[in-house]
Design an enzyme around this catalytic site. Structure first.
Site, PDB file in Angstrom:
ATOM      1  N   HIS A   1       0.661  -1.166  -0.041  1.00 35.02           N
ATOM      2  CA  HIS A   1      -0.112  -0.025   0.193  1.00 35.02           C
ATOM      3  C   HIS A   1       0.801   1.167   0.040  1.00 35.02           C
ATOM      4  O   HIS A   1       0.351   2.248  -0.572  1.00 35.02           O
ATOM      5  CB  HIS A   1      -0.785  -0.241   1.073  1.00 35.02           C
ATOM      6  CG  HIS A   1      -2.112  -0.880   0.792  1.00 35.02           C
ATOM      7  ND1 HIS A   1      -2.288  -2.220   1.267  1.00 35.02           N
ATOM      8  CD2 HIS A   1      -3.198  -0.630  -0.119  1.00 35.02           C
ATOM      9  CE1 HIS A   1      -3.245  -2.684   0.819  1.00 35.02           C
ATOM     10  NE2 HIS A   1      -3.967  -2.104   0.026  1.00 35.02           N
TER      11      HIS A   1
ATOM     12  N   GLU B   1     -11.572  -9.959  -5.185  1.00 34.67           N
ATOM     13  CA  GLU B   1     -10.152  -9.958  -4.854  1.00 34.67           C
ATOM     14  C   GLU B   1      -9.686 -11.121  -3.994  1.00 34.67           C
ATOM     15  O   GLU B   1      -8.726 -11.154  -3.601  1.00 34.67           O
ATOM     16  CB  GLU B   1      -9.709  -8.795  -4.327  1.00 34.67           C
ATOM     17  CG  GLU B   1     -10.494  -8.353  -3.076  1.00 34.67           C
ATOM     18  CD  GLU B   1     -10.035  -6.806  -2.418  1.00 34.67           C
ATOM     19  OE1 GLU B   1      -9.289  -6.451  -2.914  1.00 34.67           O
ATOM     20  OE2 GLU B   1     -11.045  -6.374  -1.503  1.00 34.67           O
TER      21      GLU B   1
ATOM     22  N   ASP C   1      -4.906  -7.851  -4.372  1.00 39.12           N
ATOM     23  CA  ASP C   1      -5.192  -8.875  -3.594  1.00 39.12           C
ATOM     24  C   ASP C   1      -5.582 -10.145  -4.228  1.00 39.12           C
ATOM     25  O   ASP C   1      -4.951 -11.314  -3.566  1.00 39.12           O
ATOM     26  CB  ASP C   1      -6.344  -8.626  -2.632  1.00 39.12           C
ATOM     27  CG  ASP C   1      -5.810  -7.499  -1.488  1.00 39.12           C
ATOM     28  OD1 ASP C   1      -4.796  -7.883  -0.873  1.00 39.12           O
ATOM     29  OD2 ASP C   1      -6.552  -6.711  -1.399  1.00 39.12           O
TER      30      ASP C   1
ATOM     31  N   CYS D   1      -9.461  -2.396 -10.925  1.00 36.68           N
ATOM     32  CA  CYS D   1      -8.578  -1.265 -10.160  1.00 36.68           C
ATOM     33  C   CYS D   1      -7.531  -1.661  -9.499  1.00 36.68           C
ATOM     34  O   CYS D   1      -6.958  -0.630  -8.616  1.00 36.68           O
ATOM     35  CB  CYS D   1      -9.943  -0.803  -9.164  1.00 36.68           C
ATOM     36  SG  CYS D   1     -10.243  -1.864  -7.787  1.00 36.68           S
TER      37      CYS D   1
HETATM   38  C1  PEP Z   1      -6.638  -4.571  -4.824  1.00 39.67           C
HETATM   39  O1  PEP Z   1      -6.550  -5.457  -4.039  1.00 39.67           O
HETATM   40  O2  PEP Z   1      -6.269  -4.622  -6.278  1.00 39.67           O
HETATM   41  C2  PEP Z   1      -7.166  -3.035  -4.536  1.00 39.67           C
HETATM   42  C3  PEP Z   1      -7.516  -2.182  -5.339  1.00 39.67           C
HETATM   43  O3  PEP Z   1      -7.434  -3.049  -3.386  1.00 39.67           O
HETATM   44  P1  PEP Z   1      -6.420  -2.639  -2.023  1.00 39.67           P
HETATM   45  O4  PEP Z   1      -5.095  -2.410  -3.001  1.00 39.67           O
HETATM   46  O5  PEP Z   1      -6.872  -1.114  -1.456  1.00 39.67           O
HETATM   47  O6  PEP Z   1      -6.157  -3.696  -1.412  1.00 39.67           O
HETATM   48 MG    MG Z   2      -7.418  -5.194  -2.058  1.00 40.83          MG
END
Ligand code: PEP
Ligand code: MG
Length: 580
Positions: A192, A434, A458, A505
């Site tokens: 993150h 995910e 994920d 995403c």
């Molecule tokens: C993902 O898991 O691809 C996602 C967009 O969520 P995050 O990165 O916030 O876990």
């Molecule tokens: Mg995620």
């Protein structure tokens, strides 16, 4: 000059002095002392060394006898070192010579010693001595500056931040004006912290093991986020070369964003692709729009929790959502309900878990704390009438969870109606795909929601069993893995079958290498970190749908990730010759 390798996770170059944000978050000050302050600093050093030695002695005395027999000699050695006159004189002369603070001089002197030992080749002895010196540095710093936890590095002037790790919220709180770049020892491309750095457009390298020990605050460094390199104490020629590269990079970025800003993402033969932005805070919206985003496809609201002691009030929720909607005008926004847990910190007071990525994360936490969840749902429903608002739920792993979300949503709507408030009836409800179980049964889930959004960060991690933060297994994290390609196809097909829009995403959707594949598989909505948008548009505009479909069909035939990646890279270069 020394070149260190890591993983480039946010493009661009940064050149400047290092600011080492220590593993234990000691804020070492590099302030230049006035002559009158020097003797005071030497006394501060002496006092700190006495206190540190006394502290270790007290720790030693408190140990059970059996353990003292084993650990005693190590602690005795540390006490001797802390009282060693030669060492204290060496640090003292560093303070006098350079007019640097006691903390900066102690840290620098001890790091220099560590380096000499590491390069001495006497491996077994050196390792132990390095550990001892590290421990001495920490205990001295603890008494000189105290341990400062959690806060973000605070910069007085522009610097490249070097840290063992930064949490996503520390990254988000960075002073953007003064943060030239980030070098982090741990993490992979989808950690993150890397995502936040990319969103903010801060060049970053992660997985640079051991670098926070080898660099001292004030050292000159070059960060190359394109190639994933960090150059320590560069020579003159390298510095000049990188200064030119940095200027060019910034100019080209601006030019690309300007050129493509008003052009739609449409394939050569007219297939329209929607490009949305991923944001962590409404403040990122103006930059996203400048880059050409058509709206927001993922608003990660957990930062609202991190910034408000984990319990944002409804007023704080509403203010953030209203601000985002206002900045977007009539454009779409998808608000994701909170995804705390895993690497985004658990809620305060939550018991620690052995495997937080597989634990009470996101929607599971919301079900455990229904009142907290309802406060967020109420706020989202309340702002629905102000714009084009959708809501999506992360970490869905079964249909029963979707049903439960809908039940709670209906309860909140009923409450709102009972107070004669608008209940957000027009709001579209989506889920994130995910977790592998959700991807495999996407055709069943799609029938129950308005849209799907694939969180590849994920989904890949959970499918190939790789912790997205762990640099040791980062090479196993492969978006081009045949299993991932099949899962993506399955989810996109499921959406098409039920007439439900599908977006991606995760970071994969902003990586040009996978654009042709995703368009060819049928993806029509990309949600990406804003700096990726201009190149993404450019690539989409240079290919026909038929060409992208041919690329996807061929990519699905490989049985390993490496040839998929090679093939996709070659195809991307075919359509966009200046792609990396
Ligand atoms: C993902 O898991 O691809 C996602 C967009 O969520 P995050 O990165 O916030 O876990
Ligand atoms: Mg995620």
């Amino acid at each position: 000059m020394e070149i260190r390798r890591g993983i480039g996770v946010s493009s661009g170059y940064a050149i400047g002095e290092a600011y080492v944000f220590d593993r234990e978050n000691f804020r070492v000050s590099r302030r230049t002392l006035a002559p009158a302050e020097i003797e005071g600093e030497i006394r501060r050093l002496q006092k700190a060394s006495e206190e540190a030695a006394a502290e270790i002695r007290a720790q030693m005395d408190a140990l059970p006898e059996r353990i003292r027999e084993v650990a005693g000699s190590i602690l005795e050695a540390q006490i001797r070192m802390l009282q060693d006159k030669t060492l204290l004189e060496e640090i003292g002369s560093e303070i006098r010579r350079n007019s640097h603070t006691a903390d900066f001089s102690a840290s620098r002197t001890l790091k220099r010693k560590v380096k000499v030992l590491e390069e001495s080749g006497a491996a077994a002895f050196a390792e132990r001595a390095v550990n001892e010196l590290g421990a001495i540095e920490k205990s001295l710093l603890r008494h000189l500056v105290g341990s400062k936890k959690a806060g973000a590095p605070s910069l007085k002037s522009a610097a490249v931040i070097i840290a063992h790790d930064l949490s996503p919220s520390q990254t988000l709180r960075l002073d953007r004006k003064n943060t030239l770049g980030l070098v982090i020892e741990v993490g992979g491309p989808t950690s993150h912290t890397a995502i936040v750095a990319r969103s903010l457009g801060i060049p970053a390298v992660v997985g640079a093991a051991g670098i926070s020990v080898d660099v001292s605050s004030g050292d000159m460094v070059i960060l190359d986020g394109v190639e994933g390199k960090v150059i320590l104490n560069p020579d003159e020629a390298t510095l000049k070369r990188y200064q030119a590269m940095e200027r060019n990079f910034v100019l080209l970025e601006r030019q690309r964003a300007r050129e493509l800003h008003d052009l739609p993402a449409v394939t050569r033969d007219g297939t329209r692709i929607q490009i949305l932005a991923n944001i962590e805070s409404p403040e990122e919206i103006p930059v996203a729009l400048d880059m050409g985003a058509e709206g927001v496809g993922l608003y990660r609201t957990e930062f609202l929790y991190l910034d408000n002691n984990f319990e944002p009030t409804e007023k704080e929720h509403l203010e953030a959502y209203r601000r985002a909607i206002e900045l977007l005008g009539k454009r779409k926004i998808v608000i994701r309900t909170m995804d705390l847990g895993a690497d985004k910190m658990p809620l305060d007071g939550s018991p620690p878990e052995d495997n937080p990525f597989l634990g009470t994360r996101a929607i599971r936490l919301c079900f455990e704390r229904p009142e907290m969840f309802k406060a967020q749902l109420r706020s989202i429903l309340r702002v629905t009438s102000l714009g084009q608002v959708g809501m999506m739920v992360p970490m869905i792993s079964s249909l029963s969870e979707v049903r439960k979300v809908k039940e709670i949503l209906e309860e909140v709507r009923a409450e709102l109606r009972s107070h004669e408030e608008p209940a957000g009836d027009s709001m579209e409800l989506g889920i994130m795909i995910e977790v592998p179980s959700a991807a495999v049964m996407a055709d069943i889930l799609a029938a129950h929601v308005d849209f799907l959004s694939v969180g590849t960060n994920d989904l890949i991690g959970y499918s190939v069993a790789v912790d997205r933060k762990n640099e040791r297994v980062a090479a196993l994290y492969q978006p081009g893995h045949p299993a991932i390609l099949r899962l993506l196809k399955q989810v996109i097909d499921a959406g098409q079958k039920h007439g439900k829009p599908v977006s991606v995403c995760g970071e994969m959707s902003g990586d040009l290498v996978y654009t042709l594949l995703l368009v060819g598989l049928g993806l029509r909505t990309f949600s990406v970190a804003p700096p990726a948008i201009p190149d993404l548009k450019k690539l989409i505009r240079s290919v026909s749908l038929e060409e992208a479909q041919a690329v996807a069909a061929r990519a699905l035939l490989f049985d390993e990730a490496e040839p998929v990646l090679e093939y996709l890279k070659a195809q991307t270069r075919r359509f966009l010759p200046d792609s990396p």
